[in-house]
Design a protein around this motif. Structure first.
Motif, PDB file in Angstrom:
ATOM      1  N   GLU A 211      57.420  31.486  16.644  1.00 39.22           N
ATOM      2  CA  GLU A 211      58.886  31.348  16.785  1.00 39.22           C
ATOM      3  C   GLU A 211      59.411  31.171  18.201  1.00 39.22           C
ATOM      4  OE1 GLU A 211      60.734  34.549  14.651  1.00 39.22           O
ATOM      5  OE2 GLU A 211      59.930  33.831  12.738  1.00 39.22           O
ATOM      6  N   SER A 233      48.412  24.979  17.752  1.00 41.91           N
ATOM      7  CA  SER A 233      48.781  23.758  17.042  1.00 41.91           C
ATOM      8  C   SER A 233      49.724  22.961  17.943  1.00 41.91           C
ATOM      9  CB  SER A 233      49.463  24.096  15.715  1.00 41.91           C
ATOM     10  OG  SER A 233      50.714  24.707  15.977  1.00 41.91           O
ATOM     11  N   ARG A 234      50.073  21.808  17.492  1.00 47.06           N
ATOM     12  CA  ARG A 234      50.829  20.873  18.313  1.00 47.06           C
ATOM     13  C   ARG A 234      52.237  21.320  18.727  1.00 47.06           C
ATOM     14  NH1 ARG A 234      50.617  14.835  18.849  1.00 47.06           N
ATOM     15  NH2 ARG A 234      52.566  14.523  19.941  1.00 47.06           N
ATOM     16  N   PRO A 235      53.026  21.909  17.810  1.00 47.22           N
ATOM     17  CA  PRO A 235      54.412  22.240  18.205  1.00 47.22           C
ATOM     18  C   PRO A 235      54.476  23.148  19.433  1.00 47.22           C
ATOM     19  CG  PRO A 235      54.183  22.429  15.828  1.00 47.22           C
ATOM     20  CD  PRO A 235      52.800  22.197  16.372  1.00 47.22           C
ATOM     21  N   GLN A 247      45.636  22.196  22.824  1.00 48.18           N
ATOM     22  CA  GLN A 247      45.989  21.710  21.486  1.00 48.18           C
ATOM     23  C   GLN A 247      44.762  21.319  20.672  1.00 48.18           C
ATOM     24  OE1 GLN A 247      49.126  18.685  21.189  1.00 48.18           O
ATOM     25  NE2 GLN A 247      47.970  17.758  19.509  1.00 48.18           N
ATOM     26  N   SER A 251      45.202  14.673  17.604  1.00 47.63           N
ATOM     27  CA  SER A 251      45.570  14.124  18.912  1.00 47.63           C
ATOM     28  C   SER A 251      45.229  15.099  20.032  1.00 47.63           C
ATOM     29  CB  SER A 251      47.056  13.764  18.929  1.00 47.63           C
ATOM     30  OG  SER A 251      47.839  14.819  18.425  1.00 47.63           O
ATOM     31  N   GLY A 252      44.650  16.226  19.683  1.00 46.76           N
ATOM     32  CA  GLY A 252      44.213  17.181  20.690  1.00 46.76           C
ATOM     33  C   GLY A 252      42.700  17.260  20.708  1.00 46.76           C
ATOM     34  N   GLY A 267      48.392  24.467   8.651  1.00 46.34           N
ATOM     35  CA  GLY A 267      47.194  23.742   8.230  1.00 46.34           C
ATOM     36  C   GLY A 267      47.487  22.302   7.846  1.00 46.34           C
ATOM     37  N   ALA A 268      48.373  21.659   8.620  1.00 46.88           N
ATOM     38  CA  ALA A 268      48.641  20.231   8.413  1.00 46.88           C
ATOM     39  C   ALA A 268      47.357  19.446   8.663  1.00 46.88           C
ATOM     40  CB  ALA A 268      49.731  19.761   9.378  1.00 46.88           C
ATOM     41  N   HIS A 271      46.109  18.900  12.077  1.00 49.14           N
ATOM     42  CA  HIS A 271      45.589  20.090  12.744  1.00 49.14           C
ATOM     43  C   HIS A 271      44.170  20.375  12.238  1.00 49.14           C
ATOM     44  CE1 HIS A 271      45.676  23.820  14.989  1.00 49.14           C
ATOM     45  NE2 HIS A 271      45.073  24.373  13.962  1.00 49.14           N
ATOM     46  N   LEU A 304      52.817  37.867  10.764  1.00 42.78           N
ATOM     47  CA  LEU A 304      51.984  38.012  11.962  1.00 42.78           C
ATOM     48  C   LEU A 304      52.525  39.095  12.889  1.00 42.78           C
ATOM     49  CD1 LEU A 304      52.952  36.553  14.948  1.00 42.78           C
ATOM     50  CD2 LEU A 304      52.978  34.586  13.450  1.00 42.78           C
ATOM     51  N   PHE A 305      53.837  39.319  12.844  1.00 39.78           N
ATOM     52  CA  PHE A 305      54.424  40.338  13.725  1.00 39.78           C
ATOM     53  C   PHE A 305      54.101  41.759  13.261  1.00 39.78           C
ATOM     54  CE2 PHE A 305      57.058  36.540  14.381  1.00 39.78           C
ATOM     55  CZ  PHE A 305      56.798  36.356  15.732  1.00 39.78           C
TER      56      PHE A 305
ATOM     57  N   TRP B  36      60.305  14.434  13.221  1.00 38.95           N
ATOM     58  CA  TRP B  36      60.028  13.278  14.085  1.00 38.95           C
ATOM     59  C   TRP B  36      61.309  12.509  14.406  1.00 38.95           C
ATOM     60  CZ3 TRP B  36      56.438  15.577  11.127  1.00 38.95           C
ATOM     61  CH2 TRP B  36      55.166  15.749  11.678  1.00 38.95           C
ATOM     62  N   VAL B 145      53.572   5.342  17.015  1.00 40.51           N
ATOM     63  CA  VAL B 145      53.142   6.621  17.606  1.00 40.51           C
ATOM     64  C   VAL B 145      53.325   6.591  19.128  1.00 40.51           C
ATOM     65  CG1 VAL B 145      51.411   8.459  17.570  1.00 40.51           C
ATOM     66  CG2 VAL B 145      51.505   6.823  15.694  1.00 40.51           C
TER      67      VAL B 145
HETATM   68  C1  LIG Z   1      49.971  11.166  14.533  1.00 39.26           C
HETATM   69  C2  LIG Z   1      50.057  12.664  14.494  1.00 39.26           C
HETATM   70  C3  LIG Z   1      49.178  13.434  15.242  1.00 39.26           C
HETATM   71  C4  LIG Z   1      49.252  14.832  15.202  1.00 39.26           C
HETATM   72  N1  LIG Z   1      48.353  15.574  15.926  1.00 39.26           N
HETATM   73  C5  LIG Z   1      48.340  16.925  15.795  1.00 39.26           C
HETATM   74  C6  LIG Z   1      47.365  17.736  16.461  1.00 39.26           C
HETATM   75  O1  LIG Z   1      46.509  17.248  17.204  1.00 39.26           O
HETATM   76  N2  LIG Z   1      47.410  19.076  16.284  1.00 39.26           N
HETATM   77  C7  LIG Z   1      48.343  19.688  15.484  1.00 39.26           C
HETATM   78  O2  LIG Z   1      48.330  20.912  15.353  1.00 39.26           O
HETATM   79  N3  LIG Z   1      49.285  18.955  14.868  1.00 39.26           N
HETATM   80  C8  LIG Z   1      49.316  17.597  15.010  1.00 39.26           C
HETATM   81  N4  LIG Z   1      50.285  16.874  14.378  1.00 39.26           N
HETATM   82  C9  LIG Z   1      51.426  17.606  13.773  1.00 39.26           C
HETATM   83  C10 LIG Z   1      51.145  18.151  12.403  1.00 39.26           C
HETATM   84  O3  LIG Z   1      51.501  17.170  11.457  1.00 39.26           O
HETATM   85  C11 LIG Z   1      52.013  19.413  12.145  1.00 39.26           C
HETATM   86  O4  LIG Z   1      53.353  19.115  12.388  1.00 39.26           O
HETATM   87  C12 LIG Z   1      51.623  20.612  12.994  1.00 39.26           C
HETATM   88  O5  LIG Z   1      50.230  20.812  12.983  1.00 39.26           O
HETATM   89  C13 LIG Z   1      52.327  21.855  12.468  1.00 39.26           C
HETATM   90  O6  LIG Z   1      52.040  22.949  13.305  1.00 39.26           O
HETATM   91  P1  LIG Z   1      52.177  24.465  12.783  1.00 39.26           P
HETATM   92  O7  LIG Z   1      51.208  24.677  11.685  1.00 39.26           O
HETATM   93  O8  LIG Z   1      52.076  25.339  13.976  1.00 39.26           O
HETATM   94  O9  LIG Z   1      53.681  24.517  12.284  1.00 39.26           O
HETATM   95  P2  LIG Z   1      54.276  24.587  10.827  1.00 39.26           P
HETATM   96  O10 LIG Z   1      53.735  23.513   9.977  1.00 39.26           O
HETATM   97  O11 LIG Z   1      55.743  24.689  11.004  1.00 39.26           O
HETATM   98  O12 LIG Z   1      53.708  25.957  10.252  1.00 39.26           O
HETATM   99  C14 LIG Z   1      54.100  27.227  10.681  1.00 39.26           C
HETATM  100  C15 LIG Z   1      53.438  28.226   9.750  1.00 39.26           C
HETATM  101  O13 LIG Z   1      53.709  29.530  10.206  1.00 39.26           O
HETATM  102  C16 LIG Z   1      53.953  30.351   9.095  1.00 39.26           C
HETATM  103  N5  LIG Z   1      54.763  31.473   9.569  1.00 39.26           N
HETATM  104  C17 LIG Z   1      56.064  31.452   9.986  1.00 39.26           C
HETATM  105  N6  LIG Z   1      56.459  32.658  10.383  1.00 39.26           N
HETATM  106  C18 LIG Z   1      55.397  33.499  10.205  1.00 39.26           C
HETATM  107  C19 LIG Z   1      55.187  34.882  10.426  1.00 39.26           C
HETATM  108  N7  LIG Z   1      56.153  35.655  10.926  1.00 39.26           N
HETATM  109  N8  LIG Z   1      53.991  35.399  10.131  1.00 39.26           N
HETATM  110  C20 LIG Z   1      52.984  34.629   9.616  1.00 39.26           C
HETATM  111  N9  LIG Z   1      53.132  33.304   9.402  1.00 39.26           N
HETATM  112  C21 LIG Z   1      54.318  32.742   9.684  1.00 39.26           C
HETATM  113  C22 LIG Z   1      54.647  29.491   8.098  1.00 39.26           C
HETATM  114  O14 LIG Z   1      54.458  29.980   6.781  1.00 39.26           O
HETATM  115  C23 LIG Z   1      53.942  28.143   8.315  1.00 39.26           C
HETATM  116  O15 LIG Z   1      52.836  27.992   7.438  1.00 39.26           O
HETATM  117  C24 LIG Z   1      50.242  15.478  14.412  1.00 39.26           C
HETATM  118  C25 LIG Z   1      51.112  14.689  13.667  1.00 39.26           C
HETATM  119  C26 LIG Z   1      51.031  13.298  13.696  1.00 39.26           C
HETATM  120  C27 LIG Z   1      51.962  12.509  12.857  1.00 39.26           C
END
Ligand SMILES: Cc1cc2nc3c(=O)[nH]c(=O)nc-3n(C[C@H](O)[C@H](O)[C@H](O)COP(=O)(O)OP(=O)(O)OC[C@H]3O[C@@H](n4cnc5c(N)ncnc54)[C@H](O)[C@@H]3O)c2cc1C
Lengths: 316, 264
Positions: A211, A233-235, A247, A251-252, A267-268, A271, A304-305, B36, B145
């Motif tokens: 967050e 992860s990426r964000p 990352q 792309s990482g 788990g996108a 990623h 997670l907190f 995006w 991209v």
């Molecule tokens: C061309 C392209 C390349 C990309 N390359 C990469 C890459 O290299 N690496 C990468 O990571 N992504 C990449 N992405 C982005 C990818 O699609 C996802 O957007 C990204 O991986 C999402 O990251 P996240 O899982 O951290 O976030 P989110 O998808 O937002 O997930 C957050 C998670 O946290 C959980 N959560 C929230 N609060 C809590 C809490 N308090 N306790 C426990 N769990 C909680 C939620 O349930 C959710 O599952 C790419 C996308 C594109 C289109």
């Protein structure tokens, strides 16, 4: 008889792994449609590539020796010409960054429907059946496309690479490519830095669930008591909270630690592409349906907190 | 110079959800601006702030409900918006790439932008194809991209970086007019300020039907049918650590100790 045309992908002198995977996908589709499997390879050292692509199930390879590296204008022009000659029912390209840079234009130019990011492909009667994921991999759909011929992009890592060697017919094509509206001027590696997460044995990886930037200190504390290296992860990198060299993903970096502890990461697919080779995957996520649990060895459904501070206590 | 940004209101699925009739039931969906597209809007607005562009028009395909999301784009600095919807679109269960490209092409015809920005993908259907399909349709150049965009209007060229796999970036010069699909991380999308939100209320969101754009009802016909929708099968069987947070942490500590990664 419906033929398949697979488009190979290469970069900086090497065929990319997805090319061999697509040969398998293409062969399965060709078998289902009782057709031949053709492979196109465009630009670069096409003769060498053609030799490498001469694998089991391939009936014919078509080379277009024009240009060195990928250029979408060249790919579209060459493939429109090849599709005109060969009249394949299915054109299959990788769902890679470059695949997405030419496949939609190719489909448009050929007037064919496009389905992207297929994880499975099949034929049903006259139509194409494609499995693909939606809503950040939370659901899978089976999509029927009634009217062909088709263009499909296939996700990497979903088909085993074709292996055994064969001797398909190789034909060199001399095509008139026409004007290019875009020019590749170079490449640059990004993400170098002090820490190489691909060498780490234990990664504590943090995602958007954290967050706020301030909350990262919690993960730092955990890394401290466990001796783990932090990745993300990426964000987290997009937000500037951690440098690019942390990352994990498409792309990482690709990582293969003994343990990958994913905290607040959904788990996108992009990623997962970078970490699915970890020996033991552990995920902490409050969403019981998060796709990360589909590849995890151990799962904690929880906040997670709550969990991370308890874990730090436990280990201290 | 005018910029058209395509924006989509995407559906996000709740943590627990149900599928019925090949659809996720409405009660489990929440709507938001596609991640995006947020970066694409920001890129457009920054080009105006840098004096390189005069106007940012947001275009969307979506029902009236989507106006809430479009207002977010307006609050962040887009000047006005066009929203396309009608019964023929409502009747489709999954719009194909071709239909979306046709609709945006008709808007391009009306608006005549110099640059079109789209998101790399929409996080609900994840086709990742609309921008490039549109470029082909309107005969613009394109790049997919893009994580850096540097416009040289005198030369009529955009110097862009395309983010490839594995930490490699491609540097490419693209002739303008062009369509760019924007990758996250290219900029830092702003939060909508209170003032922005107030101003957005008075900005125009022009509703249009297919007929308004000179398209036929049949143009909405999608060649894609969703035959099945289900939760993906797990590759392995995760062992879930049960109990309260303390119990879970205790078991996790044991797992880490067993695997032998606990170092310094
Ligand atoms: C061309 C392209 C390349 C990309 N390359 C990469 C890459 O290299 N690496 C990468 O990571 N992504 C990449 N992405 C982005 C990818 O699609 C996802 O957007 C990204 O991986 C999402 O990251 P996240 O899982 O951290 O976030 P989110 O998808 O937002 O997930 C957050 C998670 O946290 C959980 N959560 C929230 N609060 C809590 C809490 N308090 N306790 C426990 N769990 C909680 C939620 O349930 C959710 O599952 C790419 C996308 C594109 C289109």
């Amino acid at each position: 008889m419906s033929d398949v045309l697979v488009v190979a992908e290469h970069r900086r002198g090497e065929l990319r792994e997805v090319s061999y995977e697509l040969l398998t996908a293409g062969r399965r589709l060709a078998d289902a449609a009782e057709g031949d499997l053709h492979v196109a390879v465009i630009s670069g050292d096409v003769e060498e590539y053609a030799e490498d692509l001469s694998r089991e199930g391939v009936d014919a390879i078509h080379t277009v020796a024009d240009g060195e590296e990928f250029n979408h204008d060249r790919y579209v022009a060459a493939l429109v010409a090849l599709a005109g000659d060969l009249d394949p029912e299915f054109v299959i390209t990788p769902n890679s960054v470059n695949g997405l840079d030419y496949a939609p234009a190719l489909a448009g130019r050929l007037g064919r429907p496009l389905v992207t990011d297929a994880v499975a492909v099949d034929v049903d009667g006259e139509g194409l059946v494609v499995n693909r994921e939606m809503y950040g991999s939370k659901v899978e759909t089976v999509i029927e496309v009634a009217e062909g011929p088709f263009v499909v992009t296939v996700r990497g890592g979903e088909f085993p690479p074709a292996e055994a060697v064969a001797e398909p017919e190789i034909t060199a094509h001399d095509l008139d490519i026409g004007d290019l509206g875009s020019t590749v001027t170079g490449y640059e590696e990004v993400g170098a830095g002090d820490v190489d997460i691909s060498e780490a044995d234990f990664l504590v990886s943090v995602g958007r669930g954290i967050e706020e930037e301030e909350n990262l200190s919690l993960i730092e504390d955990l890394a401290e008591v466990t001796g783990a290296t932090i990745s993300s992860s990426r964000p987290i990198v997009d937000n500037g909270w951690l440098p690019k060299n942390r990352q994990v993903g498409q792309s990482g970096k690709t990582v293969t630690p003994t343990v990958y502890l994913a905290i607040g990461i959904s788990g996108a697919v992009q990623h997962v592409a970078g970490m699915k080779g970890a020996e033991t995957i552990i995920a902490v996520n409050k969403d019981p349906n998060a796709p990360i649990f589909d590849i995890a060895d151990y799962g904690i459904v929880g906040d997670l907190f709550d969990v991370v501070p308890e874990l730090i206590d436990e280990l201290n | 110079m005018k910029i058209l940004v395509t924006v989509k209101e995407i559906a996000e699925v709740a943590d627990d959800f149900q599928i019925a009739d090949n659809e996720i039931e409405e009660t489990y969906l929440e709507y938001d601006l596609n991640e995006w597209d947020d970066y694409a809007v920001e890129e457009g607005v920054q080009l105006v702030e840098e004096g390189l562009a005069d106007e940012v028009v947001a275009a969307t395909i979506g029902p009236e409900r989507a106006e809430e999301t479009i207002r977010m784009a307006l609050a962040k600095g887009a000047d006005r918006a066009v929203r396309v919807w009608d019964d023929a679109l409502e009747a489709q269960d999954l719009l194909d790439v071709e239909t979306k490209a046709d609709i945006f092409a008709a808007i391009v015809e009306e608006e005549q932008p110099d640059i079109v920005l789209t998101g790399v993908q929409a996080n609900d259907d994840s086709f990742g194809a609309t921008g490039v399909a549109l470029a082909e349709r309107i005969d613009y150049e394109w790049a997919a991209v893009v994580n850096n965009l540097d416009l040289d209007l005198d030369e009529g060229v955009a110097h862009v970086r395309r983010e490839l796999e594995g930490g490699l970036e491609e540097l490419t010069d693209v002739d303008v007019p062009a369509v760019f699909t924007i990758q996250t991380g290219i900029n830092e999308p702003r939060y909508a300020s209170l003032r922005g939100i107030r101003q957005a209320q008075s900005k125009e969101i022009a509703p249009k039907t297919l007929a308004d754009l000179g398209l036929e009802e049949s143009d909405a016909d999608s060649v894609l049918q969703v035959a099945e929708m289900f939760e993906p099968e797990a590759e392995g069987e995760a062992e879930f650590l049960e109990g309260d947070a303390g119990d879970q942490a205790g078991q996790l500590a044991d797992v880490l100790a067993d695997v032998g990664v606990l170092g310094e």
